[in-house]
Scaffold this motif. Structure first.
Motif: not given
Length: 191
Positions: A120-122, A148-151, A91, A124, A170
Motif C-alpha cells: 500500500v502507498r499513502l 490521502p491518495y492511496t494505491e 507519505s 497526505k 488507484r
C-alpha cells in the motif's frame, strides 16, 4: 533488521548570491525492513516534509508519479507526472514480501520459487495557494485536498529469477485520469 533515518534541511535567502526567494525546507525519512518469520518480511518508508515561504512550484514537493509500464519502488505508480504538489506532506510506502508463504504450498509453484508481494502507498499533503503566489501551477497540477491518495498492489516476484509483476489499484482521486488499475513489470535480482 535494517533501519535508516535521514534528515535534509535547506534554506534560501533572497538577495544572497543571487537568490530570489526566502524559504526553509525540511524533509525527514525513515526506512525499515522487518523480518516476520515464518511469513516473510516487510519494508516501509515514511517520508515527511514542510516548506515555508512564498516559492514557485519547483521548490515545493512535486510528488513522484509514474506513467510507464515499469513498477517504480520510489514513486506512486498510477499517479501522473506532476499531478500533485504539497507544501507539507507525509507519505508511507509499505510492502510485505511473503517469500512463497502461500505459493510454496502448491507443488508446481514451489518448484518455480515464485514469491508473493502485497503493498500500500499513502500520501497526505496540503497546499496553500495563498502562500505560494510567485508562479502559476502548470495545467493539471493540484494539491491534495480530501483523504490521502492511496494505491494498493499485489504481485509476484522471482519469475524466471529476474521478473516482478504487480497489479496496482488507484483507490481515490480518480477524476480525469487515464487508468485506475495497472499491470506493471520490473526486472530485479532476488536472492
Amino acid at each position: 533488521m535494517l533501519t535508516s533515518f535521514e534528515i535534509s534541511f535547506s534554506k534560501g535567502f533572497k538577495g544572497f548570491l543571487g537568490g530570489n526567494f526566502n524559504y526553509t525546507k525540511l524533509n525527514v525519512s525513515l526506512y525499515n525492513k522487518m523480518l516476520l518469520y515464518p511469513i516473510g518480511f516487510s519494508t516501509y518508508l515514511i517520508q515527511a516534509g514542510k516548506i515555508w515561504g512564498d516559492v514557485p512550484y519547483p521548490f515545493l514537493k512535486v510528488h513522484e508519479g509514474n506513467e510507464t509500464y515499469a513498477f517504480d519502488t520510489n514513486a506512486f505508480n498510477l499517479m501522473n507526472y506532476q499531478e500533485f504538489i504539497s507544501d507539507a506532506y507525509i507519505s508511507l510506502f509499505y510492502e510485505h514480501h511473503f517469500q512463497g508463504f502461500f505459493l510454496n504450498k502448491i507443488p508446481v509453484f514451489r518448484k518455480l520459487k515464485w514469491r508473493e508481494i502485497a503493498g500500500v502507498r499513502l500520501l497526505k499533503g496540503s497546499f496553500d495557494e495563498e502562500k505560494h503566489s510567485s508562479i502559476l501551477l502548470p495545467e493539471g497540477m493540484k494539491g491534495l485536498s480530501r483523504m490521502p491518495y492511496t494505491e494498493f498492489s499485489a504481485g509476484i516476484e522471482n519469475i524466471l529469477k529476474v521478473l516482478r509483476v504487480d497489479a496496482v489499484w488507484r483507490f481515490n482521486y480518480n477524476e480525469n485520469i487515464k487508468q485506475r488499475l495497472g499491470l506493471l513489470f520490473s526486472l530485479q535480482i532476488t536472492l
